[in-house]
Design a protein around this motif. Structure first.
Motif, PDB file in Angstrom:
ATOM      1  N   ASN A  26      39.572  38.578  31.337  1.00  0.00           N
ATOM      2  CA  ASN A  26      38.709  37.269  31.520  1.00  0.00           C
ATOM      3  C   ASN A  26      37.568  37.376  32.373  1.00  0.00           C
ATOM      4  O   ASN A  26      37.015  38.130  32.874  1.00  0.00           O
ATOM      5  N   GLY A  27      36.846  36.185  32.436  1.00  0.00           N
ATOM      6  CA  GLY A  27      35.430  36.268  33.237  1.00  0.00           C
ATOM      7  C   GLY A  27      35.566  36.550  34.739  1.00  0.00           C
ATOM      8  O   GLY A  27      34.933  37.344  35.210  1.00  0.00           O
ATOM      9  N   THR A  28      36.858  36.087  35.484  1.00  0.00           N
ATOM     10  CA  THR A  28      37.000  36.498  36.801  1.00  0.00           C
ATOM     11  C   THR A  28      37.318  37.906  37.053  1.00  0.00           C
ATOM     12  O   THR A  28      37.047  38.512  37.950  1.00  0.00           O
ATOM     13  N   ASP A  29      38.128  38.468  36.010  1.00  0.00           N
ATOM     14  CA  ASP A  29      38.305  40.045  35.950  1.00  0.00           C
ATOM     15  C   ASP A  29      36.953  40.668  35.841  1.00  0.00           C
ATOM     16  O   ASP A  29      36.855  41.545  36.751  1.00  0.00           O
ATOM     17  N   LEU A  30      36.060  40.334  35.056  1.00  0.00           N
ATOM     18  CA  LEU A  30      34.588  40.987  35.152  1.00  0.00           C
ATOM     19  C   LEU A  30      33.846  40.810  36.255  1.00  0.00           C
ATOM     20  O   LEU A  30      33.316  41.754  36.692  1.00  0.00           O
ATOM     21  N   LEU A  31      33.895  39.498  36.806  1.00  0.00           N
ATOM     22  CA  LEU A  31      33.047  38.951  38.050  1.00  0.00           C
ATOM     23  C   LEU A  31      33.819  39.985  39.151  1.00  0.00           C
ATOM     24  O   LEU A  31      32.874  40.563  39.807  1.00  0.00           O
ATOM     25  N   ALA A  32      34.892  40.314  39.148  1.00  0.00           N
ATOM     26  CA  ALA A  32      35.358  41.316  40.225  1.00  0.00           C
ATOM     27  C   ALA A  32      34.902  42.684  40.092  1.00  0.00           C
ATOM     28  O   ALA A  32      34.422  43.153  41.103  1.00  0.00           O
ATOM     29  N   TYR A  79      28.167  31.203  30.539  1.00  0.00           N
ATOM     30  CA  TYR A  79      29.270  30.604  29.467  1.00  0.00           C
ATOM     31  C   TYR A  79      30.667  30.488  30.152  1.00  0.00           C
ATOM     32  O   TYR A  79      31.474  29.952  29.657  1.00  0.00           O
ATOM     33  N   ASP A  80      30.979  30.802  31.616  1.00  0.00           N
ATOM     34  CA  ASP A  80      32.349  30.633  31.990  1.00  0.00           C
ATOM     35  C   ASP A  80      32.228  29.692  33.107  1.00  0.00           C
ATOM     36  O   ASP A  80      32.279  30.095  34.292  1.00  0.00           O
ATOM     37  N   PRO A  81      33.079  28.633  32.933  1.00  0.00           N
ATOM     38  CA  PRO A  81      33.193  27.469  34.264  1.00  0.00           C
ATOM     39  C   PRO A  81      34.094  28.041  35.219  1.00  0.00           C
ATOM     40  O   PRO A  81      33.931  27.786  36.338  1.00  0.00           O
ATOM     41  N   GLU A  82      34.891  28.958  35.009  1.00  0.00           N
ATOM     42  CA  GLU A  82      36.139  29.552  35.880  1.00  0.00           C
ATOM     43  C   GLU A  82      35.167  30.460  36.745  1.00  0.00           C
ATOM     44  O   GLU A  82      35.445  30.617  37.977  1.00  0.00           O
ATOM     45  N   VAL A  83      34.255  30.996  36.352  1.00  0.00           N
ATOM     46  CA  VAL A  83      33.440  32.043  37.150  1.00  0.00           C
ATOM     47  C   VAL A  83      32.504  31.065  38.030  1.00  0.00           C
ATOM     48  O   VAL A  83      32.273  31.261  39.149  1.00  0.00           O
ATOM     49  N   ARG A  84      31.924  30.238  37.513  1.00  0.00           N
ATOM     50  CA  ARG A  84      30.968  29.301  38.302  1.00  0.00           C
ATOM     51  C   ARG A  84      31.813  28.594  39.336  1.00  0.00           C
ATOM     52  O   ARG A  84      31.241  28.401  40.537  1.00  0.00           O
ATOM     53  N   ALA A  85      33.122  28.265  39.117  1.00  0.00           N
ATOM     54  CA  ALA A  85      34.072  27.631  40.300  1.00  0.00           C
ATOM     55  C   ALA A  85      34.285  28.543  41.224  1.00  0.00           C
ATOM     56  O   ALA A  85      34.603  28.143  42.423  1.00  0.00           O
ATOM     57  N   VAL A  86      34.170  29.979  41.228  1.00  0.00           N
ATOM     58  CA  VAL A  86      34.247  30.949  42.440  1.00  0.00           C
ATOM     59  C   VAL A  86      33.326  30.759  43.340  1.00  0.00           C
ATOM     60  O   VAL A  86      33.694  31.111  44.695  1.00  0.00           O
ATOM     61  N   PHE A  87      32.153  30.294  42.917  1.00  0.00           N
ATOM     62  CA  PHE A  87      31.031  30.114  43.997  1.00  0.00           C
ATOM     63  C   PHE A  87      31.319  28.531  44.791  1.00  0.00           C
ATOM     64  O   PHE A  87      31.645  27.857  44.435  1.00  0.00           O
ATOM     65  N   ASP A  88      31.010  28.705  46.001  1.00  0.00           N
ATOM     66  CA  ASP A  88      31.549  27.735  47.121  1.00  0.00           C
ATOM     67  C   ASP A  88      30.824  26.554  46.637  1.00  0.00           C
ATOM     68  O   ASP A  88      31.702  25.502  46.608  1.00  0.00           O
ATOM     69  N   ASP A  89      29.599  26.444  46.394  1.00  0.00           N
ATOM     70  CA  ASP A  89      29.112  25.012  46.297  1.00  0.00           C
ATOM     71  C   ASP A  89      28.081  24.924  45.291  1.00  0.00           C
ATOM     72  O   ASP A  89      27.307  25.947  44.906  1.00  0.00           O
ATOM     73  N   GLY A  90      27.427  23.821  45.107  1.00  0.00           N
ATOM     74  CA  GLY A  90      26.199  23.681  44.270  1.00  0.00           C
ATOM     75  C   GLY A  90      24.878  24.526  44.607  1.00  0.00           C
ATOM     76  O   GLY A  90      24.119  25.241  43.852  1.00  0.00           O
ATOM     77  N   ARG A 101      42.326  33.112  44.229  1.00  0.00           N
ATOM     78  CA  ARG A 101      42.621  32.485  42.965  1.00  0.00           C
ATOM     79  C   ARG A 101      43.659  33.095  42.118  1.00  0.00           C
ATOM     80  O   ARG A 101      44.604  32.486  41.667  1.00  0.00           O
ATOM     81  N   VAL A 102      43.631  34.319  42.019  1.00  0.00           N
ATOM     82  CA  VAL A 102      44.753  35.036  41.487  1.00  0.00           C
ATOM     83  C   VAL A 102      46.001  34.944  42.082  1.00  0.00           C
ATOM     84  O   VAL A 102      47.046  34.523  41.466  1.00  0.00           O
ATOM     85  N   GLU A 103      46.243  34.959  43.317  1.00  0.00           N
ATOM     86  CA  GLU A 103      47.048  34.709  44.095  1.00  0.00           C
ATOM     87  C   GLU A 103      48.005  33.440  43.962  1.00  0.00           C
ATOM     88  O   GLU A 103      49.208  33.233  43.889  1.00  0.00           O
TER      89      GLU A 103
END
Length: 176
Positions: A134-140, A59-70, A171-173
């Motif tokens: 947000n999604g990256t908070d939960l991923l962390a 559901y979260d494109p920002e979380v998917r963007a945390v990962f390096d590559d396809g 990303r947060v910084e």
């Protein structure tokens, strides 16, 4: 014969689902709802960190963007799908709790680690000045405990949870 899929009772002790969803906001309420559906479909008694990880990626494109590559993301999604079709059977009937994080009041329908991750996501949001996680908070929050099922899935997919946390922090910084 009892039903194969255990029910998640609305009357179980612990925090109210609506309270948890309200603290997370609409974006993560959708993620939690997806994780809840996945846990019931998988025959699990509780939402665990791997269910939350799978829903975040869905559901979260920002979380998917945390990962390096396809390929890395594809491998991770492959392991999560395998979990849905049998890889996670060894987890059924067990409670996800490493004892490595402080005990939180059990939240209805969540493993102790998942409930703790949700609490920690809220703390991260407050620390960065946000009202809601947000999604990256939960991923962390999902990757900080090495005993979490989400970390096990990442490891099996060849992804270092510490590196994921480092990318989130970077990303947060860069946005502050």
């Amino acid at each position: 014969m009892p039903p194969r899929i255990p029910r998640q009772s609305v009357n179980e002790p612990g925090s109210n689902r609506a309270d948890i969803d309200a603290r997370l906001g609409q974006e993560l309420a959708t993620v939690v709802s997806g994780a809840r559906r996945r846990s019931v479909r998988d025959g699990d008694r509780q939402i665990d960190t791997a269910h939350l990880l799978h829903s975040l990626l869905e559901y979260d494109p920002e979380v998917r963007a945390v990962f390096d590559d396809g390929p890395q993301l594809a491998r991770l999604l492959g392991y999560l799908v395998q979990r849905s079709i049998g890889y996670g059977l060894r987890w059924q009937g067990s409670v996800e709790d490493s004892g490595a994080v402080p005990v939180v009041t059990e939240a209805e329908g969540f493993s102790p680690l998942a409930a703790g991750a949700m609490e920690y996501a809220g703390e991260r949001a407050a620390h960065r000045g946000g009202d809601r996680a947000n999604g990256t908070d939960l991923l962390a929050a999902l990757v900080v405990d090495p005993q979490a099922r989400a970390v096990e899935v990442l490891t099996r997919a060849g992804i270092d949870a510490g590196a994921v946390l480092g990318r989130i922090e970077a990303r947060v910084e860069s946005t502050s």
